[in-house]
Scaffold this motif. Structure first.
Motif, PDB file in Angstrom:
ATOM      1  N   ALA A   1      71.597  30.940  87.777  1.00 22.77           N
ATOM      2  CA  ALA A   1      71.372  30.085  86.604  1.00 22.77           C
ATOM      3  C   ALA A   1      70.224  29.104  86.739  1.00 22.77           C
ATOM      4  O   ALA A   1      69.790  28.535  85.729  1.00 22.77           O
ATOM      5  CB  ALA A   1      72.661  29.310  86.289  1.00 22.77           C
ATOM      6  N   GLN A   2      69.710  28.874  87.946  1.00 23.34           N
ATOM      7  CA  GLN A   2      68.721  27.815  88.133  1.00 23.34           C
ATOM      8  C   GLN A   2      67.513  27.953  87.200  1.00 23.34           C
ATOM      9  O   GLN A   2      67.113  26.992  86.539  1.00 23.34           O
ATOM     10  CB  GLN A   2      68.249  27.793  89.585  1.00 23.34           C
ATOM     11  CG  GLN A   2      67.233  26.696  89.889  1.00 23.34           C
ATOM     12  CD  GLN A   2      67.810  25.301  89.797  1.00 23.34           C
ATOM     13  OE1 GLN A   2      68.510  24.838  90.685  1.00 23.34           O
ATOM     14  NE2 GLN A   2      67.528  24.601  88.698  1.00 23.34           N
TER      15      GLN A   2
ATOM     16  N   ARG B   1      55.762  20.759  88.559  1.00 17.12           N
ATOM     17  CA  ARG B   1      56.617  20.149  89.581  1.00 17.12           C
ATOM     18  C   ARG B   1      58.090  20.452  89.362  1.00 17.12           C
ATOM     19  O   ARG B   1      58.810  20.761  90.316  1.00 17.12           O
ATOM     20  CB  ARG B   1      56.367  18.639  89.642  1.00 17.12           C
ATOM     21  CG  ARG B   1      55.009  18.282  90.218  1.00 17.12           C
ATOM     22  CD  ARG B   1      54.695  16.803  90.140  1.00 17.12           C
ATOM     23  NE  ARG B   1      53.357  16.536  90.674  1.00 17.12           N
ATOM     24  CZ  ARG B   1      52.729  15.371  90.586  1.00 17.12           C
ATOM     25  NH1 ARG B   1      53.324  14.340  89.970  1.00 17.12           N
ATOM     26  NH2 ARG B   1      51.517  15.208  91.097  1.00 17.12           N
ATOM     27  N   SER B   2      58.558  20.350  88.139  1.00 17.62           N
ATOM     28  CA  SER B   2      59.970  20.669  87.885  1.00 17.62           C
ATOM     29  C   SER B   2      60.262  22.116  88.246  1.00 17.62           C
ATOM     30  O   SER B   2      61.311  22.430  88.820  1.00 17.62           O
ATOM     31  CB  SER B   2      60.313  20.422  86.409  1.00 17.62           C
ATOM     32  OG  SER B   2      60.333  19.041  86.111  1.00 17.62           O
ATOM     33  N   ALA B   3      59.326  23.001  87.941  1.00 16.89           N
ATOM     34  CA  ALA B   3      59.522  24.424  88.230  1.00 16.89           C
ATOM     35  C   ALA B   3      59.551  24.694  89.723  1.00 16.89           C
ATOM     36  O   ALA B   3      60.418  25.426  90.214  1.00 16.89           O
ATOM     37  CB  ALA B   3      58.413  25.242  87.563  1.00 16.89           C
ATOM     38  N   VAL B   4      58.627  24.101  90.471  1.00 20.99           N
ATOM     39  CA  VAL B   4      58.566  24.404  91.898  1.00 20.99           C
ATOM     40  C   VAL B   4      59.791  23.868  92.625  1.00 20.99           C
ATOM     41  O   VAL B   4      60.315  24.511  93.546  1.00 20.99           O
ATOM     42  CB  VAL B   4      57.258  23.864  92.521  1.00 20.99           C
ATOM     43  CG1 VAL B   4      57.305  22.367  92.770  1.00 20.99           C
ATOM     44  CG2 VAL B   4      56.945  24.592  93.829  1.00 20.99           C
TER      45      VAL B   4
ATOM     46  N   ARG C   1      55.798  31.194  78.989  1.00 21.19           N
ATOM     47  CA  ARG C   1      55.792  32.316  79.912  1.00 21.19           C
ATOM     48  C   ARG C   1      57.209  32.825  80.068  1.00 21.19           C
ATOM     49  O   ARG C   1      58.128  32.377  79.433  1.00 21.19           O
ATOM     50  CB  ARG C   1      55.213  31.872  81.259  1.00 21.19           C
ATOM     51  CG  ARG C   1      53.762  31.353  81.145  1.00 21.19           C
ATOM     52  CD  ARG C   1      53.234  30.970  82.518  1.00 21.19           C
ATOM     53  NE  ARG C   1      51.833  30.604  82.464  1.00 21.19           N
ATOM     54  CZ  ARG C   1      51.391  29.389  82.238  1.00 21.19           C
ATOM     55  NH1 ARG C   1      52.243  28.413  82.013  1.00 21.19           N
ATOM     56  NH2 ARG C   1      50.096  29.118  82.211  1.00 21.19           N
ATOM     57  N   GLY C   2      57.371  33.819  80.932  1.00 23.04           N
ATOM     58  CA  GLY C   2      58.677  34.381  81.156  1.00 23.04           C
ATOM     59  C   GLY C   2      59.570  33.468  81.967  1.00 23.04           C
ATOM     60  O   GLY C   2      59.268  32.305  82.216  1.00 23.04           O
TER      61      GLY C   2
ATOM     62  N   ARG D   1      64.468  26.595  82.147  1.00 28.91           N
ATOM     63  CA  ARG D   1      63.899  26.936  80.838  1.00 28.91           C
ATOM     64  C   ARG D   1      64.558  26.115  79.729  1.00 28.91           C
ATOM     65  O   ARG D   1      63.885  25.666  78.796  1.00 28.91           O
ATOM     66  CB  ARG D   1      64.083  28.440  80.579  1.00 28.91           C
ATOM     67  CG  ARG D   1      63.569  28.916  79.249  1.00 28.91           C
ATOM     68  CD  ARG D   1      62.093  28.667  79.079  1.00 28.91           C
ATOM     69  NE  ARG D   1      61.292  29.396  80.063  1.00 28.91           N
ATOM     70  CZ  ARG D   1      59.983  29.208  80.240  1.00 28.91           C
ATOM     71  NH1 ARG D   1      59.353  28.294  79.516  1.00 28.91           N
ATOM     72  NH2 ARG D   1      59.325  29.910  81.139  1.00 28.91           N
ATOM     73  N   TRP D   2      65.863  25.905  79.848  1.00 30.52           N
ATOM     74  CA  TRP D   2      66.580  25.106  78.845  1.00 30.52           C
ATOM     75  C   TRP D   2      66.087  23.658  78.843  1.00 30.52           C
ATOM     76  O   TRP D   2      66.021  23.003  77.797  1.00 30.52           O
ATOM     77  CB  TRP D   2      68.079  25.164  79.125  1.00 30.52           C
ATOM     78  CG  TRP D   2      68.897  24.192  78.334  1.00 30.52           C
ATOM     79  CD1 TRP D   2      69.081  24.163  76.988  1.00 30.52           C
ATOM     80  CD2 TRP D   2      69.634  23.064  78.856  1.00 30.52           C
ATOM     81  NE1 TRP D   2      69.892  23.102  76.636  1.00 30.52           N
ATOM     82  CE2 TRP D   2      70.249  22.420  77.756  1.00 30.52           C
ATOM     83  CE3 TRP D   2      69.852  22.568  80.143  1.00 30.52           C
ATOM     84  CZ2 TRP D   2      71.034  21.286  77.919  1.00 30.52           C
ATOM     85  CZ3 TRP D   2      70.641  21.439  80.302  1.00 30.52           C
ATOM     86  CH2 TRP D   2      71.228  20.809  79.193  1.00 30.52           C
TER      87      TRP D   2
END
Length: 446
Positions: free
Chosen positions: A283-284, A141-144, A10-11, A289-290
Motif C-alpha cells: 500500500a505504500q 522527497r516524499s516519494a523517495v 506519472r504512474g 499517490r493518494w
C-alpha cells in the motif's frame, strides 16, 4: 534550445533519479540481512551464548543508547565531510559489528559488539537521509522516503522469513552464519556507493546560512542553530510522541498483551506482524499517490486517528481469547497501524528535510533520528508499568487519548510550517502547469 514541458502525472512508480534507485536498492538488500538477525538477538545471546535474559536485554538496549552519543557526531560529520562518505563509513562499521556479534563468547563481548553495531546503524540513518535528499529534487522527497520505507520493510520481511528457517538454538553455527550473512549484505551496498553514486552528497561549505529562526536571518551552521528553529522543535515533539505511543507500543505492549496467558499464540502473533509488513509493502505507493497535493500536517491527523482505532481494536481483541477470531482482530489492528505507518514516511521525514538547509541537513537528520531513540525507551517503559500492574485497559485508553492529542498537535502545527514544507507534491509545478502553446503541442524555444 528546444524544450517540451513534462507530462506531470506519472504512474504508480515514482520517477526518481538513477542514483536514488541505486541507494534504495542497496539499502533494501542490506535490510534483508537485518531481517535475518533482527528478531533473534536476545534469543542468540540467551539460549546460544548462555547470557541471562536481563543481560541480553541490556546488551540490546546498548545498540540504541550509543545513539545518544554517536548520533550528534554523525550529523556533524555528514555536514562536514559529506553524507556519502559517512554512509559508506556507517556500512563498514555495521558489517564489522555484525561479524563481532557472531564472535561473542563473553558478556563484555556482547556489550562491545552491540555498541559497535549500534554505532554503525546510528551513523547510517541521518547520513542516508541527507544523501538521498541531495540527489532528488524537492518535489521528489516524499516519494523517495516512501519508496525507502517500503523497500526496507520488504527486505526485513524477506530476511525474517529466511532467518526463521535457518537458525536453530541447538546449533550455534546457524546463528553465526546469519550474522555473517548480515555483514555480507552490506558489501554490495558499499560497492554501489563507491562506484555508481559519485559526485553527490559531498561536503557543503560551512558558511553562514539563511534562517527564519534568527532575528537577523543569518546564523552559522551548528546544533545551536538547529535547536533554535522553533518550527523544527514542534516537529520533534510531535514525532517523539508518535514514536512513544506508536512504534514503541507495537514493539512492547502489542505483543505482550496479545500473547498474555489466555491470548493468541506466538505463531499467530507472527501472522499479525506479517500482515503489517505485507500491507506496508503493497500500500505504500498507493498511499503516496493518494497524498499527492495534500498537506502533510492533515495527513498526520489521519495517521493519529488510524492509530487510535488500532489501539481500540487491540483492546477489543483482548476480550476474544485465543481463537481465530482474536487472531483476525489483532491482525486487523496491525493493518490499521501499518496504514498509519505508510503516512509517516512521505510526511515527517521530508518535512524535516524541507526545513533544513544544505549546510545543516545532517544535523537536522541526526536530531530527528533521536526522536526514535527517545520514544523507543519511553514507550516500552510506559507499557511495562501498566502491564506489570495488570491494567491493560488503562494503558490502551491512555494510548487512544494520546493519539487524539497527537492529531491535535499535527493540526496545530500547520500554522507554523511554511506551505512549501507542508505539501506532498509528486511532480514539479513547472512541469504540471502547461502554457497554452505547450498544451496545444507547440514547441517552446528558449
Amino acid at each position: 534550445m528546444a524544450e517540451r514541458a513534462g507530462t506531470g502525472r506519472r504512474g504508480l512508480i515514482p520517477d526518481l533519479p538513477r542514483q536514488a534507485w541505486i541507494i534504495l536498492g542497496g539499502d533494501a538488500l542490506s535490510a534483508v540481512g537485518n531481517g535475518l538477525v533482527l528478531p533473534f538477538f536476545i534469543i542468540y545471546l540467551n539460549r546460544v551464548r548462555g547470557l541471562d535474559i536481563d543481560t541480553a536485554a541490556y546488551a540490546l538496549a546498548t545498540t540504541a543508547l550509543v545513539g545518544f552519543v554517536v548520533g550528534p557526531i554523525g550529523g556533524w560529520m555528514s555536514d562536514r565531510f559529506g553524507a556519502r562518505r559517512i554512509v559508506i563509513l556507517s556500512l563498514v562499521i555495521s558489517a564489522l559489528g555484525s561479524i563481532s556479534i557472531a564472535l561473542v563468547r563473553e558478556t563484555w563481548h556482547a556489550f562491545a559488539a552491540a555498541g559497535f553495531f549500534g554505532s554503525g546503524i546510528t551513523l547510517f540513518w541521518p547520513s542516508v537521509h541527507a544523501l538521498v535528499t541531495t540527489i532528488v529534487a524537492k518535489h521528489q522527497r516524499s516519494a523517495v522516503f516512501s519508496v525507502h520505507y517500503a523497500a526496507i520493510n520488504l527486505g526485513i520481511g524477506i530476511g525474517g522469513l529466511l532467518g526463521g528457517f535457518m537458525v536453530d538454538t541447538a546449533d550455534a553455527s546457524t546463528f553465526e552464519l546469519v550474522y555473517y550473512l548480515d555483514a555480507l549484505t552490506f558489501v554490495p551496498f558499499i560497492f554501489m556507493l563507491v562506484f555508481f553514486v559519485r559526485n553527490v552528497g559531498g561536503a557543503v561549505r560551512p558558511d553562514t546560512v539563511r534562517s527564519d529562526a534568527e532575528p537577523t536571518g543569518i546564523v552559522a551552521p551548528s546544533y545551536l542553530s538547529v535547536l533554535r528553529d522553533k518550527r523544527f522543535l514542534r516537529v520533534l515533539m510531535l514525532m517523539t510522541l508518535l514514536v512513544t505511543i506508536g512504534y514503541g507500543q507495537l514493539e512492547a505492549s502489542f505483543p505482550a498483551f496479545a500473547t498474555r496467558p489466555g491470548g493468541i499464540s506466538t505463531r499467530a502473533l507472527g501472522a499479525t506482524f506479517a500482515a503489517n509488513t505485507f500491507f506496508i509493502v503493497v500500500a505504500q505507493l498507493l498511499v503516496l499517490r493518494w497524498l499527492d497535493g495534500r498537506r502533510r500536517t492533515r495527513a498526520i491527523v489521519v495517521l493519529a486517528l488510524l492509530w487510535a482505532a488500532c489501539w481500540g481494536t487491540v483492546l477489543f481483541g483482548g476480550t476474544l481469547g485465543s481463537g481465530m477470531d482474536a487472531t483476525v482482530v489483532f491482525a486487523f489492528a496491525a493493518v490499521l497501524f501499518a496504514f498509519g505507518e505508510t503516512i509517516v514516511s512521505p510526511t515527517l521525514s521530508p518535512m524535516v528535510q524541507d526545513l533544513a538547509t544544505d549546510q545543516t541537513r545532517g544535523r537536522y537528520s541526526a536530531v530527528f533520528s533521536m526522536t526514535w531513540m527517545v520514544g523507543s525507551v519511553i514507550g516500552p517503559a510506559i507499557a511495562g508499568f501498566f502491564l506489570d500492574i495488570d491494567k491493560p485497559g488503562a494503558l490502551f485508553t491512555l494510548l487512544i487519548a494520546a493519539c487524539i492529542g497527537a492529531g491535535w498537535m499535527a493540526y496545530n502545527l500547520e500554522k507554523h510550517i511554511p506551505d512549501d514544507a507542508n505539501l506532498v507534491r509528486l511532480a514539479d509545478e513547472e512541469e504540471t502547469e502547461l502554457t497554452a502553446p505547450e498544451a496545444a503541442g507547440v514547441e517552446v524555444v528558449g
